[in-house]
Design a protein around this motif. Structure first.
Motif, PDB file in Angstrom:
ATOM      1  N   ALA A 470       0.116  17.143  70.151  1.00  0.00           N
ATOM      2  CA  ALA A 470       0.854  15.952  70.036  1.00  0.00           C
ATOM      3  C   ALA A 470       2.405  15.939  69.986  1.00  0.00           C
ATOM      4  N   THR A 471       2.708  16.937  69.278  1.00  0.00           N
ATOM      5  CA  THR A 471       4.288  16.942  69.063  1.00  0.00           C
ATOM      6  C   THR A 471       4.822  17.942  70.276  1.00  0.00           C
ATOM      7  N   GLY A 472       4.012  18.588  70.927  1.00  0.00           N
ATOM      8  CA  GLY A 472       4.745  19.235  71.736  1.00  0.00           C
ATOM      9  C   GLY A 472       4.882  20.800  71.517  1.00  0.00           C
ATOM     10  N   ARG A 473       4.540  21.058  70.544  1.00  0.00           N
ATOM     11  CA  ARG A 473       4.716  22.385  69.979  1.00  0.00           C
ATOM     12  C   ARG A 473       3.647  23.345  70.310  1.00  0.00           C
ATOM     13  N   ILE A 474       2.378  22.875  70.630  1.00  0.00           N
ATOM     14  CA  ILE A 474       1.491  23.725  71.581  1.00  0.00           C
ATOM     15  C   ILE A 474       1.391  23.015  73.201  1.00  0.00           C
ATOM     16  N   SER A 475       1.489  23.759  74.180  1.00  0.00           N
ATOM     17  CA  SER A 475       1.481  23.277  75.613  1.00  0.00           C
ATOM     18  C   SER A 475       0.268  23.851  76.075  1.00  0.00           C
ATOM     19  N   VAL A 476      -0.005  23.045  77.028  1.00  0.00           N
ATOM     20  CA  VAL A 476      -1.068  23.579  78.031  1.00  0.00           C
ATOM     21  C   VAL A 476      -0.676  23.531  79.358  1.00  0.00           C
TER      22      VAL A 476
END
Length: 476
Positions: A470-476
């Motif tokens: 949700a915060t963009g710290r993990i991206s796919v």
């Protein structure tokens, strides 16, 4: 009406199940996936580690097939027997998800391959690609509903057919191999000067797991084996044969193109390597071989996925409705749920920039828990002496091999990194609903105290992953 007789597979068919499950999309993308992160030296070390670790795991499956013949459901049966209901369920859920994700990666790569000729398919994750892939999913679905016997026979034929293009690739690339190019690639060359050898090798680990997923294929189908001894032998034969192919495809490619050129190849990157040796027809030849290979692997994994849910339901690790069979002895409820999940994952690829790479790494991450619990169970048996002749412990060789397989699985979890471990928990946590249904059906308490702690860890990890997304710290 006559009922179908019980199907029994001989050693060649079981071996074909192992080879057919392992040889799929991964081998055709090896030149590019290795070229992105390492040179020849790092590749040699990576294959030595992966080959040694997976060989230990193959020995583990062989030992467990011999010592625990009553556990004929495969990977998750060992997890349940060794560590309880919830770990056994997580192993079954993880393995089933691996089958589904692997199948999604196959469709993405097929459409990416066709995308070179038909731009509407892009990199395999366009609306047109997902629509055509969805049609393919349901065609195979109804084929399997006709009976496992027919589908297994088709798998054996396709396994032979898809090995031929790989062997032809090795012959031509072997003749086109240039020692000076290989020497330039040996330490990585331009672009990897700042990367240490350890980082290069670590970058290959999830890829090596992906291409070996399926090594347990004969174990999952052990209830169909004519002889229990064939299960372990088929696993070893399939593993050794596939390992030789994987190493040769990787190392010979380093003698054809410079590493930065390998890294820039479009997948299937084997096509680009052969094109450099023989011209455009080589790329077409490999692309056709890939489509045959991946469709065969898709069939294998569809069979495995349904078998996992069916067997887990039979041993009361999944809800009872998944044990239902049709008149052809096909676990139709498990097959329907499998293909519904595959369809969902296919739709989600529309929102992933690198759908194939994401599916590859998430597949590799999800398989690590089932492998770890299997190896740990073998170590537990050998250490305690259970299943052996009356003595304090099992043979020292079994203890050493199981311990090495356990260490290898733990090392892979570290090498895979926190990102994909957390993403896998996003699947494990909500999937636990199936465990709640199962325990209610059995009239048993939901969790033991230890299992409740384990669930808390899984749920907390899933929440952390969702927050990262949700915060963009993990991206796919």
């Amino acid at each position: 009406m006559n009922q179908p007789t019980e199907q029994k597979f001989a050693l060649p068919t079981l071996t074909a199940m192992v080879v057919g499950s392992m040889v799929g999309a991964g081998i055709f993308s090896l030149p590019q996936t290795f070229g992105r992160v390492t040179g020849g030296l790092g590749a040699l070390i990576a294959w030595a580690i992966a080959g040694g670790g997976m060989l230990m795991l193959a020995f583990v499956f062989q030992t467990l097939a011999r010592r625990k013949p009553e556990l004929d459901a495969g990977v998750f049966a060992y997890a349940k027997a060794g560590f309880g209901n919830y770990p056994g369920f997580l192993s079954a859920l993880g393995y089933w998800t691996v089958c589904c994700l692997g199948n999604v990666s196959y469709w993405v790569l097929i459409k990416s391959t066709l995308g070179a000729l038909f731009p509407v398919f892009g990199d395999g994750n366009t609306v047109a690609a997902v629509a055509v892939s969805s049609i393919g999913v349901w065609i195979v679905h109804f084929l399997i509903l006709r009976g496992v016997r027919q589908a297994a026979f088709i798998n054996t034929v396709v396994t032979v057919a898809k090995i031929i293009p790989i062997l032809i690739f090795l012959v031509f690339v072997g003749f086109g191999f240039k020692a000076d190019i290989f020497a330039l690639n040996f330490h990585g060359g331009p672009g990897l000067e700042a990367e240490g050898l350890f980082a290069q090798v670590r970058g290959t680990m999830l890829v090596t797991v992906f291409v070996f997923v399926g090594i347990e294929g004969a174990s999952v189908y052990s209830r169909y084996a004519r002889k229990r001894s064939d299960v372990g032998l088929a696993t070893l034969l399939g593993f050794l044969g596939v390992l030789c192919l994987l190493v040769l495809v990787t190392m010979l490619s380093y003698g054809v193109l410079l590493r930065p050129e390998l890294a820039e190849l479009r997948n299937p990157s084997m096509a680009g390597v052969l094109r450099a040796v023989v011209g455009p027809w080589g790329a077409v030849f490999i692309s056709v071989g890939l489509i045959v290979s991946v469709l065969g692997a898709y069939l294998s994994w569809s069979l495995l996925a349904a078998e996992v849910l069916f067997s887990a339901a039979k041993m009361e690790s999944m809800p009872a409705f998944l044990a239902a069979e049709n008149r052809n002895k096909v676990p139709f409820a498990a097959l329907w749920l499998t293909n519904i999940l595959i369809q969902l994952f296919l739709v989600l690829t529309l929102f992933a920039e690198q759908a194939f790479l994401l599916a590859l790494k998430l597949t590799s991450s999800m398989i690590l828990l089932p492998y770890l619990l299997t190896a740990a169970y073998a170590l537990k048996l050998a250490w305690s002496g259970e299943g052996y002749e009356p003595q304090a412990r099992g043979p020292r060789g079994d203890i050493v091999r199981a311990a090495l397989a356990t260490v290898y699985a733990l090392g892979l979890i570290y090498a895979g990194g926190l990102k994909f471990l957390l993403l896998s928990l996003v699947i494990y946590a909500p999937g636990t609903v199936l465990f709640l249904v199962t325990q209610k059906e059995r009239g048993q308490r939901i969790f033991t105290p230890a299992e409740l702690v384990l669930f808390g860890i899984v749920a907390a990890g899933a929440v952390l992953a969702l927050y990262g997304l949700a915060t963009g710290r993990i991206s796919v």
